[in-house]
Design an enzyme around this catalytic site. Structure first.
Site, PDB file in Angstrom:
ATOM      1  N   PRO A 132       0.814  -1.216   0.095  1.00  0.00           N
ATOM      2  CA  PRO A 132      -0.021  -0.033  -0.094  1.00  0.00           C
ATOM      3  C   PRO A 132       0.832   1.336   0.024  1.00  0.00           C
ATOM      4  O   PRO A 132       0.353   2.424  -0.505  1.00  0.00           O
ATOM      5  CB  PRO A 132      -0.786  -0.267   1.325  1.00  0.00           C
ATOM      6  CG  PRO A 132      -0.147  -1.044   2.054  1.00  0.00           C
ATOM      7  CD  PRO A 132       0.761  -2.145   1.277  1.00  0.00           C
ATOM      8  N   GLU A 159       3.359  -6.458   8.388  1.00  0.00           N
ATOM      9  CA  GLU A 159       3.713  -5.146   8.340  1.00  0.00           C
ATOM     10  C   GLU A 159       4.753  -4.889   6.984  1.00  0.00           C
ATOM     11  O   GLU A 159       5.136  -3.776   6.834  1.00  0.00           O
ATOM     12  CB  GLU A 159       4.460  -4.474   9.416  1.00  0.00           C
ATOM     13  CG  GLU A 159       3.740  -4.660  10.764  1.00  0.00           C
ATOM     14  CD  GLU A 159       2.014  -4.609  10.683  1.00  0.00           C
ATOM     15  OE1 GLU A 159       1.425  -5.420  10.668  1.00  0.00           O
ATOM     16  OE2 GLU A 159       1.482  -3.472  10.319  1.00  0.00           O
ATOM     17  N   ARG A 201      -3.729  -9.409 -20.046  1.00  0.00           N
ATOM     18  CA  ARG A 201      -4.905  -9.357 -20.916  1.00  0.00           C
ATOM     19  C   ARG A 201      -4.555  -8.434 -22.117  1.00  0.00           C
ATOM     20  O   ARG A 201      -5.103  -8.422 -23.349  1.00  0.00           O
ATOM     21  CB  ARG A 201      -6.185  -8.845 -20.197  1.00  0.00           C
ATOM     22  CG  ARG A 201      -6.112  -7.436 -19.866  1.00  0.00           C
ATOM     23  CD  ARG A 201      -7.435  -6.928 -19.131  1.00  0.00           C
ATOM     24  NE  ARG A 201      -8.306  -6.646 -20.091  1.00  0.00           N
ATOM     25  CZ  ARG A 201      -8.621  -5.392 -20.642  1.00  0.00           C
ATOM     26  NH1 ARG A 201      -7.518  -4.465 -20.527  1.00  0.00           N
ATOM     27  NH2 ARG A 201      -9.512  -5.151 -21.606  1.00  0.00           N
ATOM     28  N   ASP A 216     -10.963   0.510 -24.026  1.00  0.00           N
ATOM     29  CA  ASP A 216     -11.042   0.257 -22.438  1.00  0.00           C
ATOM     30  C   ASP A 216     -11.281   1.844 -21.945  1.00  0.00           C
ATOM     31  O   ASP A 216     -10.648   2.851 -22.495  1.00  0.00           O
ATOM     32  CB  ASP A 216      -9.960  -0.303 -22.192  1.00  0.00           C
ATOM     33  CG  ASP A 216      -9.728  -1.800 -22.387  1.00  0.00           C
ATOM     34  OD1 ASP A 216     -10.691  -2.491 -22.467  1.00  0.00           O
ATOM     35  OD2 ASP A 216      -8.597  -2.226 -22.072  1.00  0.00           O
TER      36      ASP A 216
HETATM   37 CL1  6GU Z   1      -0.332  -3.922  -3.710  1.00  0.00          CL
HETATM   38  N1  6GU Z   1      -0.783  -4.535  -1.047  1.00  0.00           N
HETATM   39  C1  6GU Z   1      -1.197  -4.574   0.264  1.00  0.00           C
HETATM   40  N2  6GU Z   1      -1.028  -5.276   0.939  1.00  0.00           N
HETATM   41  N3  6GU Z   1      -2.397  -3.596   0.278  1.00  0.00           N
HETATM   42  C2  6GU Z   1      -2.749  -2.843  -0.615  1.00  0.00           C
HETATM   43  C3  6GU Z   1      -1.997  -2.760  -1.974  1.00  0.00           C
HETATM   44  C4  6GU Z   1      -0.922  -3.807  -2.060  1.00  0.00           C
HETATM   45  N4  6GU Z   1      -2.593  -1.907  -2.653  1.00  0.00           N
HETATM   46  C5  6GU Z   1      -3.554  -1.532  -1.864  1.00  0.00           C
HETATM   47  N5  6GU Z   1      -3.489  -2.145  -0.751  1.00  0.00           N
END
Ligand code: 6GU
Length: 286
Positions: A132, A159, A201, A216
């Site tokens: 994230p 983590e 894809r 798209d």
């Molecule tokens: Cl790529 N990984 C994780 N663990 N949480 C996320 C993410 C990725 N993208 C958004 N939230």
């Protein structure tokens, strides 16, 4: 033309969907080969611990560099042929490393670099670390990644992974830390499924209809407008008249207007980067 994907995870069963539907078809047609690897195979001892408490304190656990390091070394060394064992495809096809849009002139240039022993950065596999805290994954990145020969995904849990793993991996990989959106998942596995599907894809021959990704959402910077099929009237709701007119110019103009209106409503941020004609602006005002 072929692509190799390797995924390292402590939950290999999570990646099962890679075998299904579109991606499974690409595997069967030797467009794609996939290896899923259990990180614990690289964890020493009977306990096979893959995580430890964070330096500096705080909640959760951090994944250990002494486990991730050798795992990523081995997968980089195996290259396009993959490691034995957990491969999702039964037969490992012969793989080459040619971009599907690479012109002959460019290919000659890079083979010259290889002949004189220069290490071309683009010869390194791509390591994607889903997190994230990564840069946002976009359709443009999917397009770029669809030209890769070998992509390795490192799924962190808890983590995250000790940052030195990512820093050190840059010696053998081109590394991207990537996020699929502004929310937090438990681990990177689902993000890998999302990224893999978006990328695969786009490889020619995976989607039957070549034209379908030029239209798209995001490809022209706008969201796609609504679609309709038979019957013409369903539960009293009619298909927009213009779509039955047979006038292609009128249909195209209507679709553009619908895309503009929908984008203005749902994703006004996207409109700032799109080149709008006077006619587009007029449509947006009505
Ligand atoms: Cl790529 N990984 C994780 N663990 N949480 C996320 C993410 C990725 N993208 C958004 N939230």
């Amino acid at each position: 033309m072929n692509m190799r994907l390797d995924v390292v995870t402590i939950f290999p069963e999570y990646l099962e969907p890679l075998r299904h539907a579109l991606l499974g078809k690409a595997i069967e047609r030797n467009i794609l080969s996939v290896g899923v690897h259990n990180l614990r195979d690289w964890a020493p001892g009977v306990h096979q611990a893959v995580d430890d408490s964070p330096y500096g304190g705080g909640p959760g656990m951090v994944m250990k560099p002494q486990v991730w390091g050798p795992a990523l070394d081995d997968i980089a060394a195996a290259g396009m042929d993959g490691l034995g064992g957990q491969s999702l495809d039964s037969a490992v096809p012969h793989l080459d490393n040619v971009r599907h849009d690479q012109k002959l002139g460019l290919a000659e240039e890079s083979s010259y670099a290889g002949a004189v022993g220069a290490v071309d950065e683009s010869d390194k596999p791509l390591l994607i670390v889903p997190t994230p805290a990564g840069e946002p994954f976009t359709q443009q990145m999917a397009q770029e990644f669809s030209h890769e020969g070998h992509i390795v995904f490192a799924c962190g849990r808890y983590e995250g992974i000790d940052q030195r793993v990512v820093d050190d991996a840059a010696n053998r990989y081109r590394v991207r830390e990537v996020s699929i959106g502004d929310y937090v998942l438990i681990g990177g596995e689902v993000a890998v499924l999302v990224i893999a599907e978006a990328v695969v894809r786009l490889i020619p021959g995976v989607l039957g209809n070549r034209k379908s990704h030029e239209e798209d959402s995001f490809s022209d910077g706008l969201l796609e407008g609504p679609s309709y099929t038979k019957p013409r009237i369903w539960r009293g709701l009619e298909v927009p008249e213009v779509l039955l007119s047979g006038n292609h110019a009128l249909v195209d103009r209507w679709r553009r207007d619908q895309a503009l209106k929908r984008t203005a409503e749902r994703r006004p941020d996207l409109l700032e980067t799109v080149n709008l004609t006077d006619r587009d602006r007029e449509a947006l005002e009505h």
